[in-house]
Design a protein around this motif. Structure first.
Motif, mmCIF file in Angstrom:
data_model
loop_
_atom_site.group_PDB
_atom_site.id
_atom_site.type_symbol
_atom_site.label_atom_id
_atom_site.label_comp_id
_atom_site.label_asym_id
_atom_site.label_seq_id
_atom_site.Cartn_x
_atom_site.Cartn_y
_atom_site.Cartn_z
ATOM 1 N N ARG A 1 26.380 14.072 11.518
ATOM 2 C CA ARG A 1 28.158 13.728 11.215
ATOM 3 C C ARG A 1 28.797 12.700 10.545
ATOM 4 N N TYR A 2 28.094 11.717 10.600
ATOM 5 C CA TYR A 2 28.592 10.793 9.586
ATOM 6 C C TYR A 2 29.236 11.007 7.956
ATOM 7 N N PRO A 3 30.228 10.587 7.691
ATOM 8 C CA PRO A 3 30.333 10.678 6.097
ATOM 9 C C PRO A 3 29.848 9.583 5.844
ATOM 10 N N LYS A 4 29.314 9.816 4.267
ATOM 11 C CA LYS A 4 28.624 8.939 3.936
ATOM 12 C C LYS A 4 29.186 8.180 1.901
ATOM 13 N N HIS A 5 28.839 6.959 2.469
ATOM 14 C CA HIS A 5 29.640 6.835 0.907
ATOM 15 C C HIS A 5 28.694 7.223 -0.458
ATOM 16 N N GLU A 6 29.087 7.406 -1.679
ATOM 17 C CA GLU A 6 28.689 7.737 -2.533
ATOM 18 C C GLU A 6 27.574 7.110 -2.973
ATOM 19 N N GLU A 7 25.812 7.682 -3.300
ATOM 20 C CA GLU A 7 25.148 7.513 -3.698
ATOM 21 C C GLU A 7 24.627 6.544 -4.909
ATOM 22 N N ILE A 8 24.012 5.182 -4.889
ATOM 23 C CA ILE A 8 24.070 4.229 -6.091
ATOM 24 C C ILE A 8 22.689 5.159 -6.729
ATOM 25 N N ALA B 1 12.433 8.334 6.595
ATOM 26 C CA ALA B 1 12.328 7.144 7.340
ATOM 27 C C ALA B 1 13.203 6.447 6.840
ATOM 28 N N MET B 2 14.059 6.680 6.041
ATOM 29 C CA MET B 2 15.211 5.514 5.457
ATOM 30 C C MET B 2 16.476 6.345 6.099
ATOM 31 N N LYS B 3 16.584 8.135 6.525
ATOM 32 C CA LYS B 3 17.799 8.523 6.906
ATOM 33 C C LYS B 3 17.360 7.836 8.524
ATOM 34 N N LEU B 4 16.129 7.305 8.705
ATOM 35 C CA LEU B 4 16.561 7.139 10.347
ATOM 36 C C LEU B 4 16.444 5.448 10.708
ATOM 37 N N LYS C 1 0.643 -0.922 0.065
ATOM 38 C CA LYS C 1 0.201 -0.071 0.008
ATOM 39 C C LYS C 1 0.749 1.185 -0.253
ATOM 40 N N ASP C 2 2.162 0.966 0.751
ATOM 41 C CA ASP C 2 2.486 2.689 0.855
ATOM 42 C C ASP C 2 3.695 2.597 0.679
ATOM 43 N N TRP C 3 4.954 2.202 1.902
ATOM 44 C CA TRP C 3 6.281 1.659 0.966
ATOM 45 C C TRP C 3 7.174 0.156 0.449
ATOM 46 N N VAL C 4 7.878 -0.198 0.230
ATOM 47 C CA VAL C 4 8.395 -0.450 -0.656
ATOM 48 C C VAL C 4 10.053 -0.013 -0.483
ATOM 49 N N ILE C 5 11.136 -0.949 0.913
ATOM 50 C CA ILE C 5 12.062 -0.512 0.790
ATOM 51 C C ILE C 5 12.998 -1.160 1.274
ATOM 52 N N ILE C 6 13.971 -1.455 0.031
ATOM 53 C CA ILE C 6 15.190 -2.549 -0.203
ATOM 54 C C ILE C 6 16.713 -2.114 0.441
ATOM 55 N N HIS C 7 17.350 -2.883 1.914
ATOM 56 C CA HIS C 7 18.128 -2.530 2.612
ATOM 57 C C HIS C 7 19.125 -3.395 2.155
ATOM 58 N N ALA C 8 20.442 -2.266 1.903
ATOM 59 C CA ALA C 8 21.661 -3.226 1.704
ATOM 60 C C ALA C 8 22.782 -2.617 2.935
ATOM 61 N N PRO C 9 24.139 -2.799 2.385
ATOM 62 C CA PRO C 9 25.527 -2.500 3.243
ATOM 63 C C PRO C 9 25.671 -1.744 2.567
ATOM 64 N N GLU C 10 25.588 -1.592 0.840
ATOM 65 C CA GLU C 10 25.413 -0.171 0.578
ATOM 66 C C GLU C 10 25.128 0.703 0.466
ATOM 67 N N GLY C 11 23.851 0.982 0.657
ATOM 68 C CA GLY C 11 22.809 1.733 0.991
ATOM 69 C C GLY C 11 21.221 1.099 0.882
ATOM 70 N N SER D 1 17.788 6.675 -3.661
ATOM 71 C CA SER D 1 18.051 5.852 -3.224
ATOM 72 C C SER D 1 18.785 7.091 -2.061
ATOM 73 N N LEU D 2 19.774 5.663 -0.657
ATOM 74 C CA LEU D 2 19.823 6.177 0.057
ATOM 75 C C LEU D 2 21.398 6.031 0.393
ATOM 76 N N PRO D 3 22.689 6.486 -0.003
ATOM 77 C CA PRO D 3 23.752 5.953 0.672
ATOM 78 C C PRO D 3 23.836 5.266 2.227
ATOM 79 N N SER D 4 24.484 4.342 2.382
ATOM 80 C CA SER D 4 24.663 3.994 4.273
ATOM 81 C C SER D 4 25.645 4.798 4.849
#
Length: 338
Positions: free
Chosen positions: A329-336, A296-299, A237-247, A258-261
């Motif tokens: 504060r944390y640095p981020k990986h490059e966005e995929i 929400a993905m950021k959190l 109905k609302d959100w599909v979210i896939i999380h992986a070590p890369e993002g 797309s949100l980097p880790s």
């Protein structure tokens, strides 16, 4: 307490054993440390949510064994004033997981004893007594009573989620990662009655029938949109979210995200047990606060990241304000790009 988040399904005791290296068959390895903690979605997500917001009403819906492990879990959960343990049932033997963690690369292997998990079924939850706005049920493929076929809805899990939505409760699901080919049969019926599908890249690829990693283990970014779209097409109905070590990657039916880790030095990582549940907890709290999918993905991202800083699933998780500060504060990986 009313109007919070309920977490239902799998709960277990994690018997964590840190080994010098994971052995091949017939080989011996040395155990360097032994610890015990709570495991499974009910414990991991409930405790993570409690760490994020100590005032959030949380309902735990599970079956514990009439044994020492069951009492251990119950005593631990009830220490948290905002976790309601009144709906927990006690029957038979508590599930447990031997978690074998490689000291060098922090990877972990699970040996799970299901115990009374099969007793959790579509009748376990009394929705007339449920006070929560969101119900998270996990894990599909591990709850035998809910993985069973239902003539009308496809599976008993789908029937349970339909009951929740009929009572005005939004639903969330998670899947266990297993090396079997049951995903495309058991998971899709539940997605029709799911508001928030938050799963890892392995589970997502298996459910959609579209690989997200090649034989070398590289993430197949070009396939991510297709997997997100496929999962949404099952009826989420609302959100599909896939999380992986890369993002992590999201789809709300209109836009893709797309949100980097965040970058965490390997010396900071003490354990990866429960990181997926921590991510889910962050996303669910974002949904509870009516965040956008991206926020929400950021959190979820920073909740999972902080969980890595301790060996168990939740000790490293901070409260909401601190999590938001840590994300900045944390640095981020490059966005995929997807």
């Amino acid at each position: 307490m009313s109007g919070g988040i309920a977490v239902a399904g799998t709960i277990a005791v994690d018997e964590i054993k840190v080994v010098e290296r994971y052995p091949d068959k017939t080989e011996l390895t040395t155990i360097s440390d032994i610890k015990r903690s709570l495991g499974g979605a009910v414990a991991n997500c409930s405790l993570a949510l409690s760490k994020i917001d100590a005032t959030l009403p949380i309902e735990t819906l599970c079956i514990l064994g009439e044994d020492e492990k069951g009492q251990y879990i119950y005593n631990h959960l009830k220490q948290h004033k905002n976790i309601d343990v009144s709906k927990i049932n006690f029957k038979n033997t508590t599930p447990f997981t031997d978690v074998i963690q490689d000291k060098n690369d922090k990877t972990r292997t699970f040996y799970h004893f299901k115990g009374n998990a099969s007793l959790f079924n579509e009748h376990t939850i009394d929705f007339t007594k449920l006070n929560s706005k969101i119900l998270h049920v996990a894990y599909l493929l591990l709850l035998d009573g809910l993985d069973q076929t239902d003539d009308q809805y496809g599976t008993k899990m789908a029937l349970l989620l339909k009951k929740a939505q009929d009572h005005g409760v939004k639903t969330s699901i998670d899947i266990v990662s297993e090396n079997q080919e049951r995903y495309q049969k058991i998971v899709p019926p539940s997605l029709k009655y799911t508001n928030y599908c938050v799963i890892n890249e392995y589970e997502a690829g298996k459910t959609a029938g579209i690989p997200l990693r090649n034989s070398k283990g590289d993430l197949l970014a070009a396939n991510i949109k297709d997997v997100l779209k496929s999962l949404k097409s099952f009826g989420v109905k609302d959100w599909v979210i896939i999380h992986a070590p890369e993002g992590s990657f999201g789809f709300d039916g209109k836009d893709y995200y797309s949100l980097p880790s965040v970058k965490i030095h390997k010396d900071q990582i003490k354990g990866t047990v429960g990181a997926g549940d921590a991510y889910v907890a962050g996303v669910l709290y974002g949904a509870y606060l009516k965040f956008s999918i991206y926020e929400a993905m950021k959190l979820g991202t920073i909740t999972a990241a902080t969980s890595l800083c301790e060996e168990d699933s939740n000790s490293g998780i901070l409260n909401f304000d601190c999590l938001m500060q840590e994300y900045q504060r944390y640095p981020k990986h490059e966005e995929i790009k997807i």
